[in-house]
Motif scaffolding. Structure first.
Motif, PDB file in Angstrom:
ATOM      1  N   UNK A 231       0.829  -1.213   0.000  1.00 13.17           N
ATOM      2  CA  UNK A 231       0.000   0.000   0.000  1.00 13.17           C
ATOM      3  C   UNK A 231       0.858   1.255   0.000  1.00 13.17           C
ATOM      4  N   UNK A 232       2.178   1.091   0.059  1.00 18.01           N
ATOM      5  CA  UNK A 232       3.090   2.242   0.018  1.00 18.01           C
ATOM      6  C   UNK A 232       3.405   2.603  -1.430  1.00 18.01           C
ATOM      7  N   UNK A 233       3.328   3.884  -1.733  1.00 14.93           N
ATOM      8  CA  UNK A 233       3.596   4.363  -3.088  1.00 14.93           C
ATOM      9  C   UNK A 233       5.075   4.260  -3.461  1.00 14.93           C
ATOM     10  N   UNK A 234       5.948   4.173  -2.449  1.00 15.71           N
ATOM     11  CA  UNK A 234       7.378   4.152  -2.732  1.00 15.71           C
ATOM     12  C   UNK A 234       7.955   2.745  -2.821  1.00 15.71           C
ATOM     13  N   UNK A 235       7.115   1.711  -2.775  1.00 13.45           N
ATOM     14  CA  UNK A 235       7.639   0.349  -2.699  1.00 13.45           C
ATOM     15  C   UNK A 235       8.492  -0.011  -3.910  1.00 13.45           C
ATOM     16  N   UNK A 236       8.030   0.313  -5.119  1.00 12.87           N
ATOM     17  CA  UNK A 236       8.824  -0.009  -6.303  1.00 12.87           C
ATOM     18  C   UNK A 236      10.190   0.664  -6.247  1.00 12.87           C
ATOM     19  N   UNK A 237      10.211   1.903  -5.821  1.00 10.18           N
ATOM     20  CA  UNK A 237      11.477   2.627  -5.719  1.00 10.18           C
ATOM     21  C   UNK A 237      12.398   2.007  -4.683  1.00 10.18           C
ATOM     22  N   UNK A 238      11.833   1.526  -3.590  1.00 10.52           N
ATOM     23  CA  UNK A 238      12.653   0.899  -2.558  1.00 10.52           C
ATOM     24  C   UNK A 238      13.233  -0.425  -3.047  1.00 10.52           C
ATOM     25  N   UNK A 239      12.438  -1.180  -3.810  1.00  9.55           N
ATOM     26  CA  UNK A 239      12.940  -2.435  -4.378  1.00  9.55           C
ATOM     27  C   UNK A 239      14.074  -2.135  -5.358  1.00  9.55           C
ATOM     28  N   UNK A 240      13.886  -1.120  -6.191  1.00  8.05           N
ATOM     29  CA  UNK A 240      14.948  -0.744  -7.132  1.00  8.05           C
ATOM     30  C   UNK A 240      16.211  -0.303  -6.399  1.00  8.05           C
ATOM     31  N   UNK A 241      16.030   0.442  -5.316  1.00  9.17           N
ATOM     32  CA  UNK A 241      17.189   0.892  -4.541  1.00  9.17           C
ATOM     33  C   UNK A 241      17.939  -0.299  -3.962  1.00  9.17           C
ATOM     34  N   UNK A 242      17.197  -1.285  -3.465  1.00  3.81           N
ATOM     35  CA  UNK A 242      17.842  -2.474  -2.915  1.00  3.81           C
ATOM     36  C   UNK A 242      18.627  -3.213  -3.984  1.00  3.81           C
ATOM     37  N   UNK A 243      18.062  -3.298  -5.178  1.00  2.00           N
ATOM     38  CA  UNK A 243      18.774  -3.975  -6.273  1.00  2.00           C
ATOM     39  C   UNK A 243      20.031  -3.204  -6.661  1.00  2.00           C
ATOM     40  N   UNK A 244      19.907  -1.878  -6.756  1.00  2.00           N
ATOM     41  CA  UNK A 244      21.059  -1.067  -7.129  1.00  2.00           C
ATOM     42  C   UNK A 244      22.173  -1.133  -6.090  1.00  2.00           C
ATOM     43  N   UNK A 245      21.798  -1.334  -4.836  1.00  2.00           N
ATOM     44  CA  UNK A 245      22.794  -1.431  -3.774  1.00  2.00           C
ATOM     45  C   UNK A 245      23.457  -2.800  -3.723  1.00  2.00           C
ATOM     46  N   UNK A 246      22.926  -3.752  -4.474  1.00  2.00           N
ATOM     47  CA  UNK A 246      23.579  -5.044  -4.585  1.00  2.00           C
ATOM     48  C   UNK A 246      23.039  -6.145  -3.714  1.00  2.00           C
ATOM     49  N   UNK A 247      21.834  -5.991  -3.176  1.00  2.00           N
ATOM     50  CA  UNK A 247      21.243  -7.085  -2.402  1.00  2.00           C
ATOM     51  C   UNK A 247      20.951  -8.259  -3.343  1.00  2.00           C
ATOM     52  N   UNK A 248      21.432  -9.438  -2.962  1.00  4.82           N
ATOM     53  CA  UNK A 248      21.262 -10.616  -3.805  1.00  4.82           C
ATOM     54  C   UNK A 248      19.856 -11.188  -3.714  1.00  4.82           C
ATOM     55  N   UNK A 249      19.224 -11.034  -2.569  1.00  4.64           N
ATOM     56  CA  UNK A 249      17.856 -11.518  -2.363  1.00  4.64           C
ATOM     57  C   UNK A 249      17.007 -10.357  -1.867  1.00  4.64           C
ATOM     58  N   UNK A 250      15.892 -10.112  -2.541  1.00  2.00           N
ATOM     59  CA  UNK A 250      14.996  -9.011  -2.170  1.00  2.00           C
ATOM     60  C   UNK A 250      13.597  -9.586  -2.004  1.00  2.00           C
ATOM     61  N   UNK A 251      13.144  -9.636  -0.755  1.00  2.07           N
ATOM     62  CA  UNK A 251      11.844 -10.230  -0.431  1.00  2.07           C
ATOM     63  C   UNK A 251      10.806  -9.146  -0.170  1.00  2.07           C
ATOM     64  N   UNK A 252       9.605  -9.373  -0.663  1.00  3.51           N
ATOM     65  CA  UNK A 252       8.455  -8.538  -0.334  1.00  3.51           C
ATOM     66  C   UNK A 252       7.411  -9.433   0.322  1.00  3.51           C
ATOM     67  N   UNK A 253       7.007  -9.066   1.525  1.00  2.00           N
ATOM     68  CA  UNK A 253       5.987  -9.802   2.276  1.00  2.00           C
ATOM     69  C   UNK A 253       4.644  -9.104   2.074  1.00  2.00           C
ATOM     70  N   UNK A 254       3.616  -9.853   1.692  1.00  2.00           N
ATOM     71  CA  UNK A 254       2.336  -9.222   1.380  1.00  2.00           C
ATOM     72  C   UNK A 254       1.171 -10.148   1.681  1.00  2.00           C
TER      73      UNK A 254
END
Length: 308
Positions: free
Chosen positions: A59-82
């Motif tokens: 429900x957060x408008x910034x979620x896509x941006x946060x996922x992209x930021x995590x990828x750009x920072x090099x996180x190998x695993x990025x989980x979203x709980x929903x």
């Protein structure tokens, strides 16, 4: 992997009847800037996996941006709980995966439509959850179904697991209801762990037969017996939890097992078992765990739960 577990905020589009989040907590959230700062700090500290959870993060408008930021920072695993309701619109979940989400956890609660709607306290939600789960599977990302063991759901666990498997899901986590914060006084929601074991054993047998990866959280290995290999302590690896109020190691969470009783001494699993969750011990006592070791109970518990 070392995991950075970020609770973005506590607001949600559901009001589950066992939720530990209080009305006051729902107003608390991390800002976008705070989350990005924590993501950077996590990478600097050697964390290579991140979980974005809540509340309900979609429900957060910034979620896509946060996922992209995590990828750009090099996180190998990025989980979203929903809870998966917003995944019912397929582009929502597809965009998350394209942004970099590699792991999707969907809270199923229970597979039964009428019981699901009553549990989440939002009529007509079950079809959305089902569509959302199927859309998550269709993305090709890894999907894990989260199922809750509570007084009115545990008996249906084997059927729930079969249903989840039929949706194309090959992994599930079994969560035991907690009497903390917003659910502190809801004693009727808490079954004895021993009461849930027949359904748990049947479900785990099905998991092995069908090739599912099913992990049981919170029920100690001494009770699981021959099924102890399915026990999983998320805190057995390095986990840092970031919340709107504080940052701490998962082992220090009130939702994690943390208490060892007299019967734990000398147990085969003592070195790997985090112990009994404090809220469970306070309400039920340690008789089940003592009996598993052939020893007398030392904690009576302050509430006698009904036996089904």
């Amino acid at each position: 992997m070392a995991l950075l577990d970020v609770i973005l905020g506590y607001d949600c589009n559901l009001a589950c009847d066992y939720c530990t989040i209080t009305p006051a907590m729902r107003a608390r959230a991390l800002t976008t800037e705070q989350v990005v700062r924590e993501l950077r700090a996590g990478r600097d500290a050697g964390f290579d996996a991140v979980s974005l959870t809540g509340g309900e993060p979609t429900i957060r408008r910034d979620l896509l941006g946060l996922v992209r930021a995590a990828r750009q920072l090099g996180y190998a695993s990025i989980k979203v709980q929903s809870n998966g309701l917003l995944f019912a619109h397929a582009p929502n979940v597809q965009r998350l995966v394209e942004a970099g989400a590699t792991l999707l956890h969907v809270s199923i609660h229970t597979h039964e439509a009428t019981r699901y709607d009553a549990l989440v306290r939002r009529e007509g939600s079950h079809p959305q959850m089902v569509a959302g789960l199927r859309n998550a599977v269709a993305t090709g990302a890894e999907v894990v179904a989260d199922l809750i063991l509570k007084a009115d759901t545990h008996a249906a666990l084997p059927d729930a697991l079969r249903w989840v498997h039929a949706q194309g899901v090959r992994a599930a986590h079994l969560w035991f209801v907690s009497l903390t914060d917003g659910n502190r006084d809801n004693v009727a929601s808490l079954p004895r762990m021993g009461e849930t074991l027949p359904a748990v054993h049947e479900a785990l047998a099905y998991a092995r037969e069908s090739g599912m990866d099913v992990r049981s959280l919170h029920i100690p290995r001494c009770l699981l017996g021959a099924d102890h290999g399915h026990a999983w302590d998320p805190g057995s690896v390095r986990v840092r939890v970031v919340t709107p109020e504080a940052t701490f190691d998962l082992a220090d969470s009130k939702l994690a097992g943390s208490v060892h009783v007299a019967a734990c001494e000398g147990c085969t699993f003592r070195a790997v078992c985090p112990g009994i969750r404090r809220d469970y011990l306070e309400h039920v006592g340690d008789a089940e765990f003592a009996a598993a070791r052939g020893q007398p109970a030392t904690h009576a518990g302050r509430v006698r739960l009904p036996v089904a």
